[in-house]
Design an enzyme around this catalytic site. Structure first.
Site, mmCIF file in Angstrom:
data_model
loop_
_atom_site.group_PDB
_atom_site.id
_atom_site.type_symbol
_atom_site.label_atom_id
_atom_site.label_comp_id
_atom_site.label_asym_id
_atom_site.label_seq_id
_atom_site.Cartn_x
_atom_site.Cartn_y
_atom_site.Cartn_z
ATOM 1 N N CYS A 133 38.525 -19.960 0.853
ATOM 2 C CA CYS A 133 37.870 -19.702 2.150
ATOM 3 C C CYS A 133 38.568 -20.446 3.285
ATOM 4 O O CYS A 133 38.355 -21.647 3.482
ATOM 5 C CB CYS A 133 36.397 -20.118 2.067
ATOM 6 S SG CYS A 133 35.525 -19.828 3.610
ATOM 7 N N CYS A 136 36.121 -21.833 5.914
ATOM 8 C CA CYS A 136 35.386 -23.047 5.511
ATOM 9 C C CYS A 136 36.314 -24.262 5.437
ATOM 10 O O CYS A 136 35.933 -25.356 5.849
ATOM 11 C CB CYS A 136 34.755 -22.899 4.125
ATOM 12 S SG CYS A 136 34.196 -21.264 3.695
ATOM 13 N N ASP A 137 37.513 -24.102 4.907
ATOM 14 C CA ASP A 137 38.339 -25.263 4.543
ATOM 15 C C ASP A 137 39.587 -25.463 5.397
ATOM 16 O O ASP A 137 40.292 -26.453 5.221
ATOM 17 C CB ASP A 137 38.765 -25.143 3.058
ATOM 18 C CG ASP A 137 37.561 -25.142 2.135
ATOM 19 O OD1 ASP A 137 36.533 -25.743 2.508
ATOM 20 O OD2 ASP A 137 37.642 -24.533 1.054
#
Ligand code: NAP
Length: 306
Positions: A133, A136-137
């Protein structure tokens, strides 16, 4: 014993839409989700192809989809369903914590899982420098060099998202033609922080505590080289995760649910919606369409019309 009208397994766009239509038809609903609700769209920083909601953050869109369900009194049951079997007047669903629930019909809306590369080093670094992701990261790799693997919409979108925070993004694809929509590919080609490496596969993720480099192999020349990167984002497609339903409904060789045009499975009373089905087009719009069809088919079944 409480028996619900419809148990929906999975609270992505397909499951949430199914719940909306089922509740509006006056049915009692259980909505199971083992992860966070919203499915894959929560990983998308910008959803640009959902009619009527231009350029909206994926997590925000998921919240908007959940709102009417909450207003109608439904909350997600935060459990993964491990097995489903026939029971008197319906089905028994056993959750990961051992609890069993009963419903007269079931809608499978399990979505998909992330495919892996199955190369040396991959397993060790998942969650420690290998991510699925970018939204997200990506921030963990601010100012660093990273690689994205894949040639579909997810890979190209990930590369674009990462190019905003990383010093360099290598997009590694096993062919020279992309599956991704052409306008995304054009945006990627015009981005000078993204370096596209085609006809190339990753054969190993190398490093000590975190990934430090990738071993690459050109599939045309068989030449190998080492590419130093601090992070790796895998976007090599999806796999089915319908093991809980094996034996109850027919699955294809890849584990995807076989349905007819009304989202009916091989077992009367069990329906399937969204990416978990065997289908060609896996999009947000097709997931919500499936959710609608599956719910209305279940309602027909419950009312003796199906
Ligand atoms: P995808 O379209 O299946 O693409 C997966 C990519 O990974 C392909 O380019 C494939 O290469 C490559 N690949 C597969 N196995 C590999 C392996 N073992 N090693 C190296 N490369 C490998 O997956 P996705 O991009 O995650 O998209 C999934 C679905 O969601 C699609 O239907 C997509 O359209 C949809 N989606 C849509 C949007 C959007 O509309 N904006 C955004 C995200 C996802 P080949 O091309 O050679 O097969």
């Amino acid at each position: 014993m409480e028996r619900y009208d419809i148990a929906i397994v999975g609270a992505g766009p397909a499951g949430m839409t199914a719940a909306l239509y089922a509740l509006r038809a006056g049915k009692s609903v259980l909505l199971f989700e083992g992860e966070s609700y919203g499915g894959q769209i929560v990983q998308s920083r910008l959803v640009e192809n959902y009619p009527g909601a231009p350029a909206i953050n994926g997590a925000e869109l998921a919240m908007k989809m959940m709102e009417p369900l909450t207003e109608m009194g439904l909350s997600v049951t935060p459990l993964e369903i491990k097995s489903v079997s026939r029971a008197e007047d319906g089905f028994a669903l056993t959750a990961a914590d051992g609890t069993t629930y009963h419903a007269r019909t079931v809608i499978v809306a399990t979505g998909v899982g992330h495919r892996r590369l199955d190369v040396a080093g991959e397993e060790r670094f998942i969650g420690r420098g290998i991510s699925f992701c970018a939204t997200c990261d990506g921030m963990f790799f601010r100012g660093r060099e990273v690689a994205v693997v894949g040639g579909g919409n997810t890979a190209v979108q990930d590369a674009l998202v990462l190019s905003e925070v990383c010093s360099r993004v290598y997009l590694i694809h096993r062919r020279d033609a992309f599956r991704a929509e052409s306008h995304l590919v054009e945006r990627m080609r015009a981005n000078d922080r993204i370096e596209i490496i085609t006809d190339t596969v990753v054969t190993e993720v190398q490093g000590n505590l975190r990934p430090e480099s990738l071993l690459l192999c050109n599939v045309r020349t068989n030449e190998t080289c080492t590419l130093p990167v601090a992070g790796v984002f895998l976007a090599v497609g999806n796999v089915a995760r319908n093991e809980a339903f094996r034996g109850l409904i027919d699955l294809d060789e890849g584990g995807f649910v076989l349905t007819d045009a009304d989202c009916k499975t091989s077992c009367a009373g069990v329906f399937a919606a969204g990416d978990c089905r065997q289908k060609k087009v896996r999009q947000l719009t097709t997931a919500t369409a499936d959710g609608t069809i599956a719910a209305l088919s279940a309602v027909e079944f419950l009312e003796g019309r199906g």
